[in-house]
Structure formats: structure tokens, C-alpha cells
Design an enzyme around this catalytic site. Structure first.
Site, PDB file in Angstrom:
ATOM      1  N   ASP A   1       0.940  -5.210   3.062  1.00 23.78           N
ATOM      2  CA  ASP A   1       2.232  -4.672   3.470  1.00 23.78           C
ATOM      3  C   ASP A   1       2.112  -3.157   3.638  1.00 23.78           C
ATOM      4  OD1 ASP A   1       5.282  -5.092   3.689  1.00 23.78           O
ATOM      5  OD2 ASP A   1       5.085  -3.416   2.299  1.00 23.78           O
TER       6      ASP A   1
ATOM      7  N   VAL B   1       0.817  -1.228   0.000  1.00 24.99           N
ATOM      8  CA  VAL B   1       0.000   0.000   0.000  1.00 24.99           C
ATOM      9  C   VAL B   1       0.848   1.275   0.000  1.00 24.99           C
ATOM     10  CG1 VAL B   1      -2.034  -1.109   1.000  1.00 24.99           C
ATOM     11  CG2 VAL B   1      -0.367  -0.032   2.523  1.00 24.99           C
ATOM     12  N   TRP B   2       2.132   1.131  -0.286  1.00 21.26           N
ATOM     13  CA  TRP B   2       2.981   2.306  -0.445  1.00 21.26           C
ATOM     14  C   TRP B   2       2.392   3.173  -1.563  1.00 21.26           C
ATOM     15  CZ3 TRP B   2       7.480   2.928  -4.161  1.00 21.26           C
ATOM     16  CH2 TRP B   2       8.158   4.139  -3.923  1.00 21.26           C
TER      17      TRP B   2
ATOM     18  N   HIS C   1      12.730  -1.028   8.712  1.00 24.32           N
ATOM     19  CA  HIS C   1      12.644  -0.523   7.343  1.00 24.32           C
ATOM     20  C   HIS C   1      13.983  -0.412   6.625  1.00 24.32           C
ATOM     21  CE1 HIS C   1       9.273   1.662   5.069  1.00 24.32           C
ATOM     22  NE2 HIS C   1      10.111   1.131   4.213  1.00 24.32           N
TER      23      HIS C   1
ATOM     24  N   GLY D   1       8.438  -2.596 -10.938  1.00 25.53           N
ATOM     25  CA  GLY D   1       9.281  -1.410 -11.129  1.00 25.53           C
ATOM     26  C   GLY D   1       8.475  -0.137 -10.945  1.00 25.53           C
TER      27      GLY D   1
ATOM     28  N   TYR E   1       4.104   5.208   5.389  1.00 30.49           N
ATOM     29  CA  TYR E   1       3.134   5.358   4.305  1.00 30.49           C
ATOM     30  C   TYR E   1       1.926   6.190   4.731  1.00 30.49           C
ATOM     31  CZ  TYR E   1       5.652   1.181   2.635  1.00 30.49           C
ATOM     32  OH  TYR E   1       6.606   0.270   2.268  1.00 30.49           O
TER      33      TYR E   1
ATOM     34  N   ASN F   1      15.630  -4.158   3.015  1.00 33.32           N
ATOM     35  CA  ASN F   1      16.756  -3.439   2.404  1.00 33.32           C
ATOM     36  C   ASN F   1      18.092  -3.832   3.016  1.00 33.32           C
ATOM     37  OD1 ASN F   1      15.140  -1.683   0.585  1.00 33.32           O
ATOM     38  ND2 ASN F   1      14.274  -1.013   2.543  1.00 33.32           N
TER      39      ASN F   1
END
Ligand code: A2P
Length: 262
Positions: free
Chosen positions: A44, A19-20, A104, A184, A49, A133
Site C-alpha cells: 500500500d 509503506v507510509w 485519498h 496505532g 509518501y 477515509n
């Protein structure tokens, strides 16, 4: 919805709604309601966000025992979070706990925040904890000192970001890779080579990109706020690209098979 087992024995649905960039409010409530109606059981979201309230509202409205996947504060340079504070995220979501709680972005010393994540799990705020990340070196560091092991590492992953060494490193630690931005953020959908594979298999470019992620054993988190696309993105469990199609997609990698997350 298909799921796979995490190293702690719990199951994770392999397809999630990311939901970003979905605005807090009606857009986000609708998208989450639609996915839950369609059988998705994995959302997610993250504090960053700003749409936790909408995710929580949709989950309550759907009357499902839905929980979600969340991340703690994600501006480590500005907010010195030695101990993550999930209470605020849980309050906005209207939940007592989440299934999976991620840190994060890694910070200076990647092991720094991990004891706080373990504490969040021990306190019952989450059933599992994970990374995002993190490259291979960072995963190795966390695994070297963890008392509770991270079960996932969420990274940008798609045929164009085919981080083979990172995937291998994750497999070594029994960490499941979660693929964010698998389309992407929309850019990969227009690629001619993706379209060629899509017409060979009779599917849309989005379905081909998402299926590729599943074939590479990742959990995949496409974002969409359109009902028809959300439906399309869920139709990825009934076809297998050929080995030749997979190899064509593998060749799109622009990372050199990196072990780095970014
Ligand atoms: P929208 O939200 O307007 O539907 P990623 O998951 O890599 O972040 O990509 C998300 C982007 O891809 C969004 O712009 C989203 O648009 C778009 N998108 C998601 N699913 C599809 C689809 N099935 N077909 C076309 N575009 C899609």
C-alpha cells in the site's frame, strides 16, 4: 497469502505492507523486497509518501509480477484534481497499471472526484478503484452515483478505532474495509489489555491486533521497516482468539462505534 474476493470478482490479499513513513531509498527497497520474499503480495503506497520509486524498484528486483495499491494526489485543497492523474504514480512505480487505485481524502462533495477514478479504470491504469477515509454518508453518496463501484474503503481501524457503523455501512455496499494504522502507529502495542490477550493466546501484541482486524473481516496494512517484525506480522493465519478475547479487544474502542472515518 490468504485473499478475499472484492465485489468486482477480483481477489485482494488480506495482509499488506503499508509503506507510509518508510523513507524512499534503501529502507523502503529492503522492506518491500523482504515482504515479497515472505509471500506478501500487497503493498500500500501513495504519491504523498514519496517512495513510489523504491516500491517499484523492489518489485522489479524481486522479478515477481507484483503490482501495488496506490493513491492519486492527496492534497485536494491545493491541487484541484477533478480528474486524477495516475500516470505520474505509475511512472515512478515503473508499472503499467496497479491493481487498486484509491482516492485519498474525500473532498467537499464526495462524488466530485469519482468520475475521474472511473476514467482511470476504463483507461486501464487500474483494475479496481476504491475510497479512503470515507464515512458511511460519504460511501452512500458515492455509491448513489457510481457507474464503477468502489471495492474498498481504507480507514484507520483497530480495536481502539472499532468503527462498527462504518464497517456495517461498508458491508451493505459490498465494500471491503482496509485497516490502516492497525497498530496505532505503534502506540497500541504497549497497551496492558492488549498484552494480556497476547499472553493468553501466546502471541505478540502486534499479532493479536492484526488478527483482530482479520477476524473483523478487514484487510490489514501494518507498516514496518524491520525484517523480524515484518515476519512476525505475517504469522497471523494460524490462531484464533477466543470469543472472550475478541470481546475484550472490542471493548478498547474509543470511537463509540462511529460511522465516521475520522
Ligand atoms: P518499525 O517500522 O520501526 O518496525 P502501524 O502499522 O499502525 O502504522 O504501526 C507501525 C509502527 O509499529 C511502526 O512504528 C513500526 O515500527 C511498529 N511495528 C510494526 N510491526 C511491529 C511489531 N511486530 N512489533 C513492534 N513494533 C512494530
Amino acid at each position: 497469502m490468504e485473499s478475499r474476493q472484492l465485489s468486482n470478482g477480483l481477489e485482494i490479499p488480506v495482509l499488506a505492507l503499508g509503506v507510509w513513513q518508510i523513507r524512499n531509498g534503501r529502507d523502503c527497497v529492503n522492506a518491500v523486497r523482504w515482504v515479497l520474499d515472505l509471500g506478501y503480495r500487497h503493498i500500500d503506497t501513495a504519491q504523498l509518501y514519496g517512495n513510489g520509486e523504491s516500491v517499484g524498484r523492489a518489485a522489479r528486483e524481486s522479478r515477481l509480477p507484483a503490482r501495488s495499491c496506490s493513491s492519486p494526489p492527496s492534497s485536494p485543497r491545493r491541487v484541484p484534481i477533478r480528474c486524477p492523474r495516475p500516470e505520474g504514480s505509475l511512472r515512478r512505480l515503473g508499472l503499467d497499471y496497479v491493481d487498486l487505485y484509491l482516492v485519498h481524502w474525500p473532498q467537499r462533495d464526495h462524488t466530485w472526484v469519482w468520475p475521474g477514478m472511473e476514467k482511470a479504470q476504463r483507461l486501464g491504469y487500474t483494475r479496481s478503484v476504491g475510497l479512503s477515509n470515507n464515512g458511511v454518508g460519504e460511501m452512500d453518496e458515492v455509491m448513489g452515483s457510481a457507474e464503477i463501484r468502489p471495492v474498498v474503503n481504507q480507514v484507520q481501524f483497530s480495536p481502539f478505532e472499532y468503527r462498527r457503523a462504518l464497517l456495517d455501512g461498508a458491508v451493505r455496499h459490498q465494500i471491503v474495509v482496509e485497516a490502516y494504522s492497525p497498530l496505532g502507529t505503534g502506540r497500541h502495542l504497549a497497551d496492558r489489555r492488549v498484552s494480556e490477550v497476547a499472553s493468553r493466546v501466546g502471541r505478540s501484541p502486534a499479532q493479536v491486533l492484526l488478527r483482530w482486524c482479520l477476524q473483523r473481516d478487514t484487510v490489514v496494512l501494518p507498516k514496518s521497516s524491520h525484517r523480524d517484525r515484518i515476519e512476525e506480522n505475517a504469522q497471523i493465519f494460524d490462531f484464533d482468539p477466543s470469543d472472550a478475547d475478541m470481546a475484550d479487544l472490542d471493548r478498547l474502542d474509543r470511537t463509540g462505534g462511529t460511522g465516521e472515518a475520522g
